[in-house]
Design a protein around this motif. Structure first.
Motif, PDB file in Angstrom:
ATOM      1  N   GLY A 107       0.751  -1.052   0.057  1.00  0.00           N
ATOM      2  CA  GLY A 107      -0.195  -0.058   0.099  1.00  0.00           C
ATOM      3  C   GLY A 107       0.826   1.394  -0.082  1.00  0.00           C
ATOM      4  O   GLY A 107       0.205   2.603  -0.280  1.00  0.00           O
ATOM      5  N   ASP A 108       2.130   1.230   0.175  1.00  0.00           N
ATOM      6  CA  ASP A 108       3.039   2.232   0.122  1.00  0.00           C
ATOM      7  C   ASP A 108       2.940   2.874  -1.182  1.00  0.00           C
ATOM      8  O   ASP A 108       2.805   2.087  -2.273  1.00  0.00           O
ATOM      9  CB  ASP A 108       4.408   1.993   0.753  1.00  0.00           C
ATOM     10  N   VAL A 109       2.922   4.411  -1.266  1.00  0.00           N
ATOM     11  CA  VAL A 109       3.187   5.068  -2.541  1.00  0.00           C
ATOM     12  C   VAL A 109       4.394   4.889  -3.161  1.00  0.00           C
ATOM     13  O   VAL A 109       5.168   5.046  -2.482  1.00  0.00           O
ATOM     14  CB  VAL A 109       2.748   6.555  -2.294  1.00  0.00           C
ATOM     15  N   ILE A 110       4.499   4.843  -4.473  1.00  0.00           N
ATOM     16  CA  ILE A 110       5.727   4.748  -5.099  1.00  0.00           C
ATOM     17  C   ILE A 110       5.956   5.811  -6.141  1.00  0.00           C
ATOM     18  O   ILE A 110       4.858   6.514  -6.833  1.00  0.00           O
ATOM     19  CB  ILE A 110       5.555   3.566  -6.244  1.00  0.00           C
ATOM     20  N   ASP A 111       7.199   6.222  -6.207  1.00  0.00           N
ATOM     21  CA  ASP A 111       7.652   7.515  -7.052  1.00  0.00           C
ATOM     22  C   ASP A 111       8.136   7.088  -8.077  1.00  0.00           C
ATOM     23  O   ASP A 111       9.245   6.679  -8.589  1.00  0.00           O
ATOM     24  CB  ASP A 111       8.294   8.584  -6.282  1.00  0.00           C
ATOM     25  N   LEU A 112       7.258   6.619  -9.161  1.00  0.00           N
ATOM     26  CA  LEU A 112       7.661   6.119 -10.431  1.00  0.00           C
ATOM     27  C   LEU A 112       8.626   6.720 -11.249  1.00  0.00           C
ATOM     28  O   LEU A 112       9.727   6.105 -11.831  1.00  0.00           O
ATOM     29  CB  LEU A 112       6.479   5.383 -11.298  1.00  0.00           C
ATOM     30  N   ALA A 122       0.461   4.775  -8.106  1.00  0.00           N
ATOM     31  CA  ALA A 122       1.207   3.441  -7.950  1.00  0.00           C
ATOM     32  C   ALA A 122       1.514   3.216  -6.675  1.00  0.00           C
ATOM     33  O   ALA A 122       2.112   3.980  -5.888  1.00  0.00           O
ATOM     34  CB  ALA A 122       2.533   3.694  -8.953  1.00  0.00           C
ATOM     35  N   PHE A 123       1.259   1.938  -6.376  1.00  0.00           N
ATOM     36  CA  PHE A 123       1.247   1.698  -4.875  1.00  0.00           C
ATOM     37  C   PHE A 123       1.835  -0.010  -4.839  1.00  0.00           C
ATOM     38  O   PHE A 123       1.695  -0.723  -5.615  1.00  0.00           O
ATOM     39  CB  PHE A 123      -0.040   1.603  -4.256  1.00  0.00           C
ATOM     40  N   VAL A 124       2.625  -0.146  -3.863  1.00  0.00           N
ATOM     41  CA  VAL A 124       3.066  -1.582  -3.697  1.00  0.00           C
ATOM     42  C   VAL A 124       1.944  -2.570  -3.325  1.00  0.00           C
ATOM     43  O   VAL A 124       0.901  -2.085  -2.663  1.00  0.00           O
ATOM     44  CB  VAL A 124       4.268  -1.725  -2.369  1.00  0.00           C
ATOM     45  N   THR A 125       1.922  -3.767  -4.150  1.00  0.00           N
ATOM     46  CA  THR A 125       0.973  -4.717  -3.819  1.00  0.00           C
ATOM     47  C   THR A 125       1.663  -5.955  -2.966  1.00  0.00           C
ATOM     48  O   THR A 125       0.946  -6.233  -2.202  1.00  0.00           O
ATOM     49  CB  THR A 125       0.359  -5.318  -4.998  1.00  0.00           C
ATOM     50  N   ALA A 144       8.912  -5.537  -6.652  1.00  0.00           N
ATOM     51  CA  ALA A 144       7.519  -5.811  -6.088  1.00  0.00           C
ATOM     52  C   ALA A 144       6.480  -5.653  -7.333  1.00  0.00           C
ATOM     53  O   ALA A 144       6.621  -5.121  -8.382  1.00  0.00           O
ATOM     54  CB  ALA A 144       7.278  -4.707  -5.205  1.00  0.00           C
ATOM     55  N   SER A 145       5.276  -6.282  -7.070  1.00  0.00           N
ATOM     56  CA  SER A 145       4.087  -6.202  -8.058  1.00  0.00           C
ATOM     57  C   SER A 145       3.393  -4.856  -7.313  1.00  0.00           C
ATOM     58  O   SER A 145       3.506  -4.469  -6.359  1.00  0.00           O
ATOM     59  CB  SER A 145       3.187  -7.309  -7.805  1.00  0.00           C
ATOM     60  N   ILE A 146       3.017  -4.200  -8.513  1.00  0.00           N
ATOM     61  CA  ILE A 146       2.468  -2.790  -8.023  1.00  0.00           C
ATOM     62  C   ILE A 146       1.005  -2.612  -8.784  1.00  0.00           C
ATOM     63  O   ILE A 146       0.676  -3.469  -9.815  1.00  0.00           O
ATOM     64  CB  ILE A 146       3.059  -1.648  -8.443  1.00  0.00           C
ATOM     65  N   ARG A 147       0.206  -1.842  -8.141  1.00  0.00           N
ATOM     66  CA  ARG A 147      -1.232  -1.527  -8.688  1.00  0.00           C
ATOM     67  C   ARG A 147      -1.485  -0.218  -8.633  1.00  0.00           C
ATOM     68  O   ARG A 147      -0.707   0.882  -8.032  1.00  0.00           O
ATOM     69  CB  ARG A 147      -2.284  -2.188  -7.693  1.00  0.00           C
ATOM     70  N   ASP A 148      -2.606   0.526  -9.174  1.00  0.00           N
ATOM     71  CA  ASP A 148      -2.825   1.858  -9.197  1.00  0.00           C
ATOM     72  C   ASP A 148      -4.113   2.111  -8.253  1.00  0.00           C
ATOM     73  O   ASP A 148      -4.288   0.877  -7.450  1.00  0.00           O
ATOM     74  CB  ASP A 148      -3.507   2.199 -10.637  1.00  0.00           C
ATOM     75  N   GLY A 149      -4.535   3.211  -7.785  1.00  0.00           N
ATOM     76  CA  GLY A 149      -5.565   3.679  -6.767  1.00  0.00           C
ATOM     77  C   GLY A 149      -6.588   2.711  -6.975  1.00  0.00           C
ATOM     78  O   GLY A 149      -7.433   2.647  -5.845  1.00  0.00           O
ATOM     79  N   ALA A 150      -7.191   2.370  -8.045  1.00  0.00           N
ATOM     80  CA  ALA A 150      -8.233   1.403  -8.395  1.00  0.00           C
ATOM     81  C   ALA A 150      -8.260  -0.103  -8.213  1.00  0.00           C
ATOM     82  O   ALA A 150      -9.162  -0.799  -8.302  1.00  0.00           O
ATOM     83  CB  ALA A 150      -9.071   1.706  -9.798  1.00  0.00           C
ATOM     84  N   GLY A 151      -6.934  -0.393  -7.789  1.00  0.00           N
ATOM     85  CA  GLY A 151      -6.525  -1.869  -7.681  1.00  0.00           C
ATOM     86  C   GLY A 151      -6.133  -2.445  -8.773  1.00  0.00           C
ATOM     87  O   GLY A 151      -6.094  -3.970  -8.663  1.00  0.00           O
ATOM     88  N   THR A 152      -5.778  -1.867  -9.994  1.00  0.00           N
ATOM     89  CA  THR A 152      -5.561  -2.499 -11.300  1.00  0.00           C
ATOM     90  C   THR A 152      -4.265  -2.756 -11.108  1.00  0.00           C
ATOM     91  O   THR A 152      -3.300  -2.127 -10.842  1.00  0.00           O
ATOM     92  CB  THR A 152      -5.971  -1.555 -12.457  1.00  0.00           C
TER      93      THR A 152
END
Length: 212
Positions: A107-112, A122-125, A144-152
């Motif tokens: 859930g941590d925010v990522i600075d891509l 973008a967030f850590v999954t 890490a696998s990552i996702r967007d705020g909508a969970g995609t």
């Protein structure tokens, strides 16, 4: 040093999933016990186990049933990651250094794009099994696998946690004083991110100062 059937933590070893060895000879093992617990060893001593606190400062948060990685640097530091007993499935994985500090969490925010802003949606999954390096500088590189705020799902990313900032300017070795030992510390890591001429200049500017 370890095999199936060995007694460990009140149970017996049933699986060995992964091993690693640091530059100083420290060895690490990740595996499972007959009681259903996952475990991580450093030189034969348990540093993480299902049901144990993930960090000294987070007694409320316990390791869950799956540890995904363990390894260390050549200075005696180590990193462990896995799931926890958190009731939130969107934040139940953590990465912990030395059993004291939670340095990353699901859930941590990522600075891509590396612009220093948390605006990339973008967030850590989850953390990827065994794909982590703990450098002597304190820098952590991991997959890490990552996702967007909508969970995609956005796939996998190679991520970096920057080395920790010294407690006071110029105190790179953490002894609360600035001097020759800090110059030696920087020179030993010369060329790694955060260790170069600028850091030597910081030491000289703060020469003989002490940390509170």
């Amino acid at each position: 040093v370890l095999k199936d059937g060995d007694a460990l933590s009140g149970s017996t070893v049933t699986d060995i999933f992964a091993v690693d060895m640091a530059g100083n000879g420290d060895w690490f093992v990740r595996g499972a016990l007959a009681n259903g617990h996952d475990f991580a060893l450093r030189n034969g001593t348990i540093i993480a186990e299902t049901g144990n606190p993930v960090a000294a400062t987070r007694g409320d948060l316990l390791w869950g049933d799956t540890l995904v990685l363990v390894n260390g640097d050549s200075l005696g530091n180590y990193v462990v990651a896995g799931n926890t007993n958190s009731g939130d499935p969107n934040s139940d994985q953590v990465m912990v250094v030395n059993g004291t500090s939670v340095v990353a969490q699901e859930g941590d925010v990522i600075d891509l794009d590396g612009d220093g802003q948390d605006n990339d949606n973008a967030f850590v999954t989850s953390f990827t099994t065994a794909s982590t390096v703990l450098a002597d500088s304190g820098e952590i590189i991991f997959v890490a696998s990552i996702r967007d705020g909508a969970g995609t799902n956005l796939g996998n990313a190679i991520l970096r946690i920057a080395p920790p900032t010294p407690a006071c300017p110029g105190d790179f070795d953490g002894d609360n004083a600035v001097g020759l030992s800090d110059i030696a510390y920087v020179i030993q890591r010369w060329g790694q991110p955060g260790y170069g001429l600028a850091e030597i200049a910081t030491i000289i500017q703060n020469w003989a100062s002490t940390c509170p």
